[in-house]
Scaffold this motif. Structure first.
Motif, PDB file in Angstrom:
ATOM      1  N   ALA A  59       0.856  -1.190   0.000  1.00 52.11           N
ATOM      2  CA  ALA A  59       0.000   0.000   0.000  1.00 52.11           C
ATOM      3  C   ALA A  59       0.888   1.234   0.000  1.00 52.11           C
ATOM      4  CB  ALA A  59      -0.920   0.013   1.218  1.00 52.11           C
ATOM      5  N   ALA A  60       0.649   2.151  -0.944  1.00 53.52           N
ATOM      6  CA  ALA A  60       1.384   3.405  -1.014  1.00 53.52           C
ATOM      7  C   ALA A  60       0.595   4.502  -0.308  1.00 53.52           C
ATOM      8  CB  ALA A  60       1.637   3.799  -2.468  1.00 53.52           C
ATOM      9  N   THR A  61       1.287   5.317   0.451  1.00 50.57           N
ATOM     10  CA  THR A  61       0.603   6.389   1.171  1.00 50.57           C
ATOM     11  C   THR A  61       0.208   7.501   0.201  1.00 50.57           C
ATOM     12  OG1 THR A  61       2.705   7.458   1.722  1.00 50.57           O
ATOM     13  CG2 THR A  61       1.828   5.882   3.298  1.00 50.57           C
ATOM     14  N   GLU A  62      -0.942   8.108   0.471  1.00 53.64           N
ATOM     15  CA  GLU A  62      -1.489   9.137  -0.418  1.00 53.64           C
ATOM     16  C   GLU A  62      -1.687  10.474   0.275  1.00 53.64           C
ATOM     17  OE1 GLU A  62      -5.072   7.480  -1.950  1.00 53.64           O
ATOM     18  OE2 GLU A  62      -4.057   5.830  -3.003  1.00 53.64           O
ATOM     19  N   TYR A  63      -1.582  10.513   1.587  1.00 48.69           N
ATOM     20  CA  TYR A  63      -1.776  11.763   2.319  1.00 48.69           C
ATOM     21  C   TYR A  63      -1.101  11.641   3.676  1.00 48.69           C
ATOM     22  CZ  TYR A  63      -5.554   8.883   4.289  1.00 48.69           C
ATOM     23  OH  TYR A  63      -6.277   7.864   4.860  1.00 48.69           O
ATOM     24  N   ARG A  64      -0.913  12.784   4.328  1.00 46.01           N
ATOM     25  CA  ARG A  64      -0.302  12.779   5.651  1.00 46.01           C
ATOM     26  C   ARG A  64      -1.215  12.043   6.623  1.00 46.01           C
ATOM     27  NH1 ARG A  64       2.875  17.791   8.418  1.00 46.01           N
ATOM     28  NH2 ARG A  64       3.322  16.821  10.428  1.00 46.01           N
TER      29      ARG A  64
END
Length: 322
Positions: free
Chosen positions: A35-40
């Protein structure tokens, strides 16, 4: 073993191609979800879902200290449970990677992945202590959400430096050691309380420590790295004990020169010392109060201004693959 790899696409020192290679290597030994992070805050949310879902046994954080901090806070959302929660593994991808390096991992992402795979095959892990900071009851910071940290927190001067670095990064600057050094100098020139501090440290059963300009709360040692040079602000700090504190009550030009030299020459046996330096070891509970709002940081993440913060050192908080 079912594992979740949390990837920060904005990690400073890891390219997209390298991340793909690392994910492929991990998938050879694990039932891996990526899973890639998309927001803080996304890494925190992903780790919390993994912890509460009951199926994931390992969460791997690929990124810098900020990504690791978010993952830890997600895993520990409902409190520490070293045997019941998913284990944590770290592959360094940031500019400094203090937590990973303090665990003894290589600073290179590919080498660290190899070390992680070896540790998994050998079933090698350790339980580490962590710090928890929360709002202080009866103050305007009472409702501030609690936050876990892996290696350090700070109220005052160093947090101001962190805030300045974050501002520069928002304007497109790369996070480099040269950038940090420039912001240290700018913070020093702008520091209004460098001769008379506003911070008081209070702990049960002891006299308060007053008039501090700078307070570093360390959960491990080294405190940070300057390139490949480890910097020991609190040499006795350890993942096996509670929290250590370095407090400075003066930041005059002469004092800064003296303490900066001591930090650069610090060793696992000796850190900063002098009549304006206070070093406290293995504290379980204490509170910092300030007479004026001051910058506050946790694991290198600037959290705005605070007038107080209550700290707890939690031994045996989380299981880590090493």
């Amino acid at each position: 073993m079912r594992a979740l790899l949390v990837v920060n696409p904005a990690a400073t020192t890891t390219s997209a191609r390298t991340r793909d290679v690392l994910a492929h290597a991990l998938a050879s030994d694990l039932k891996l979800e990526v899973a890639a992070t998309e927001y803080r805050g996304h890494a925190r949310d992903l780790a919390r879902q993994a912890a509460e879902g009951g199926e994931i046994e390992l969460v791997v954080a690929l990124g810098g200290d900020g990504t690791v901090n978010e993952v830890v806070n997600g895993l520990l959302h409902n409190g520490p449970d070293p045997e019941g929660l998913p284990k944590l593994a770290v592959v360094p991808g940031g500019s400094t990677n203090v937590f990973a390096r303090a665990l003894g991992l290589p600073n290179d992402a590919v080498e660290a992945t190899g070390a992680l795979l070896d540790a998994l095959r050998e079933r090698s892990s350790r339980t580490v202590g962590l710090g928890l900071v929360s709002g202080t009851p009866g103050t305007e910071d009472e409702g501030v959400p609690a936050r876990w940290f892996t290696f350090c927190a700070g109220l005052g001067f160093d947090a101001g430096v962190v805030g300045r670095v974050e501002q520069q990064r928002e304007h497109g600057k790369r996070s480099t050691h040269a950038l940090y050094i420039r912001q240290v100098m700018r913070q020093f020139l702008a520091e209004p309380n460098r001769r008379t501090g506003t911070i008081t440290l209070e702990r049960p059963g002891e006299d308060p420590v007053t008039d501090l300009v700078l307070t570093l709360v360390c959960n491990t040692s080294p405190w940070t790295y300057l390139g490949n040079r480890p910097i020991y602000a609190s040499p006795r700090a350890s993942f096996d004990t509670a929290l250590d504190v370095l407090g400075l009550s003066r930041l005059s030009t002469a004092a800064v020169a003296r303490y900066a030299t001591q930090l650069l020459r610090s060793t696992p046996e000796r850190g900063p010392e002098g009549k304006h330096a206070t070093s406290l070891h293995d504290l379980t509970d204490f509170t910092l109060h300030s007479q004026a709002p001051l910058p506050f940081q946790v694991d290198g993440d600037h959290l705005g201004l605070r007038m107080s913060a209550t700290f707890t050192g939690v031994r045996r908080a989380l299981r880590v693959i090493v």
